[in-house]
Design an enzyme around this catalytic site. Structure first.
Site, PDB file in Angstrom:
ATOM      1  NE  ARG A  58      16.492  24.272  -3.080  1.00 27.62           N
ATOM      2  CZ  ARG A  58      17.512  23.413  -3.536  1.00 27.62           C
ATOM      3  NH1 ARG A  58      17.933  22.362  -3.051  1.00 27.62           N
ATOM      4  NH2 ARG A  58      18.375  24.286  -3.771  1.00 27.62           N
ATOM      5  CG  HIS A  62       9.967  24.624   0.464  1.00 26.94           C
ATOM      6  ND1 HIS A  62       8.967  23.480  -0.052  1.00 26.94           N
ATOM      7  CD2 HIS A  62      10.916  24.572  -0.565  1.00 26.94           C
ATOM      8  CE1 HIS A  62       9.725  22.819  -1.349  1.00 26.94           C
ATOM      9  NE2 HIS A  62      10.552  23.774  -1.440  1.00 26.94           N
ATOM     10  CG  ASP A  63       8.646  28.962   7.240  1.00 23.11           C
ATOM     11  OD1 ASP A  63       7.619  28.621   7.513  1.00 23.11           O
ATOM     12  OD2 ASP A  63       9.177  29.794   7.926  1.00 23.11           O
ATOM     13  N   GLY A  68       3.430  32.960   5.237  1.00 24.72           N
ATOM     14  CA  GLY A  68       4.427  33.746   5.921  1.00 24.72           C
ATOM     15  C   GLY A  68       5.604  33.244   6.294  1.00 24.72           C
ATOM     16  CG  ASP A  70       4.306  31.052   9.831  1.00 20.81           C
ATOM     17  OD1 ASP A  70       5.035  30.034   9.254  1.00 20.81           O
ATOM     18  OD2 ASP A  70       3.200  31.197   9.919  1.00 20.81           O
ATOM     19  CB  SER A  72       4.019  26.999   9.696  1.00 19.90           C
ATOM     20  OG  SER A  72       4.137  27.461   8.298  1.00 19.90           O
ATOM     21  CG  ASN A  90       7.327  20.542   2.021  1.00 13.69           C
ATOM     22  OD1 ASN A  90       7.785  21.350   0.731  1.00 13.69           O
ATOM     23  ND2 ASN A  90       6.611  21.326   3.003  1.00 13.69           N
ATOM     24  N   PRO A 159       4.389  25.182  -5.680  1.00 13.89           N
ATOM     25  CG  PRO A 159       6.197  26.244  -6.751  1.00 13.89           C
ATOM     26  CD  PRO A 159       5.444  26.116  -5.424  1.00 13.89           C
ATOM     27  CG  HIS A 189      16.607  25.147  -8.155  1.00  6.37           C
ATOM     28  ND1 HIS A 189      15.498  24.817  -8.848  1.00  6.37           N
ATOM     29  CD2 HIS A 189      16.081  25.018  -6.808  1.00  6.37           C
ATOM     30  CE1 HIS A 189      14.422  24.685  -8.137  1.00  6.37           C
ATOM     31  NE2 HIS A 189      14.741  24.524  -6.849  1.00  6.37           N
ATOM     32  CB  SER A 190      23.158  28.441  -7.769  1.00  6.77           C
ATOM     33  OG  SER A 190      24.507  28.286  -8.006  1.00  6.77           O
TER      34      SER A 190
END
Length: 328
Positions: A58, A62-63, A68, A70, A72, A90, A159, A189-190
């Site tokens: 995941r 979210h990254d 991009g 990176d 972060s 998060n 989202p 989400h499997s």
């Protein structure tokens, strides 16, 4: 006056705008064992806790969506920077950062200051899928790690579990990802679990109606009511599909049957724009696997073009990055 310094500056700026040139087997000469080291560490993590590999996968989503791919997302907060770990999407949700720490430590022992944390996320996400029965694919590497992170940027773009298909289509389109890409990538989400916090509104107050989501299959709704009662602990977790430790197309079969855990999942079947892809993937696992792998590669191509470095520790920017590993 020499034109060479100006030429060098121009080339640096050009690289910053266009981003890194990613390619397969990027570390074939500088760290030839990099990919096998990552997979070995992911296997260890899976044996310690099966859920951890889904959590690591995941991280790529979210990254990459926030400025991009990176790394972060991996930066801890500092007195001068509010990072992404505590952003709305998060906080109390993303986990298993210690798995990335372990991978980085192993890579630093083998190839010091060579493999970026951003590339670790990409490789580990691929391995999470492959190790749980899903597709395997060749990853493009060569990313640099960001020098900063932004909680606000994450809040502005990621989202919520309440998102509907229209919102998700528009979001993915901003990153040149198609409707098919979006539905396939939702298949992440499997594997894994989600918190009761994310579905309380579906169970008890869908769209402010004071009623549950009418799309929920009755037996499944009763199961969720028991797992997530009103006034209960909203950090309790439930399986995202009926086979949470196996990467397969059961997720899409569950959506067809009205057993999607998150609203943002179930809406993929109730929406006319995405329903056909859900049906196709529920009937053809091979097609889903192919589309998912292609989508992950496209997601991994997202770059900000900002300057970066190879972090020594994925949680912190290098202290002397300006003098040591700063690149554009």
């Amino acid at each position: 006056m020499s034109l060479i310094p100006h030429l060098i500056l121009y080339l640096l700026l050009l690289t910053a705008v266009t981003g890194e040139i990613l390619r397969p087997r990027f570390y074939s000469e500088t760290c030839p064992e990099a990919e096998s080291i990552v997979r070995k560490e992911m296997k260890k993590a899976m044996f310690r806790e099966a859920r951890s590999v889904a959590s690591v996968m995941r991280l790529q989503f979210h990254d990459c969506f926030v400025n991009g791919c990176d790394a972060s997302l991996l930066l801890d907060d500092t007195p001068n920077m509010l990072g992404e770990k505590l952003s709305l999407s998060n906080i109390n949700s993303l986990r298993s950062f210690e798995v990335v720490d372990d991978i980085k430590e192993a890579l630093e022992k083998a190839c010091p200051a060579t493999v970026s944390c951003a590339d670790i996320v990409i490789m580990a996400s691929r391995d999470a899928v492959a190790l749980t029965g899903g597709p395997d694919w060749e990853v493009k590497l060569g990313r640099k790690d960001s020098l900063t992170a932004s909680q606000k940027d994450s809040d502005d773009i990621m989202p919520s579990p309440r998102a509907n298909a229209t919102f998700l289509i528009d979001l993915f389109k901003r990153f040149d990802l198609s409707v098919k890409d979006m539905v396939a990538l939702s298949g992440s989400h499997s594997i894994g679990q989600g918190r009761c916090f994310s579905i309380m509104f579906r169970l008890y107050n869908q769209s402010g109606s004071g009623q549950p989501d009418p799309v929920l299959e009755p037996v499944y709704k009763k199961k969720l009511n028991k797992l997530c009662p009103l006034g209960g602990d909203e950090n309790v977790t439930g399986d995202l599909d009926a086979t949470p430790h196996v990467f397969d197309n059961q997720y899409f079969k569950d959506l067809v049957s009205g057993r999607g855990f998150l609203n943002s999942d179930q809406t993929l079947y109730t929406s006319r724009e995405t329903r056909e892809y859900v049906k196709r993937f529920s009937e053809d696992q091979g097609e889903f696997f192919k589309a998912f792998a292609e989508g992950m590669v496209k997601l991994g191509d997202l770059q900000s073009g900002r300057p970066g470095e190879i972090r020594f520790n994925c949680r912190f920017v290098n202290r002397k990055h300006n003098d040591v590993l700063l690149v554009s």
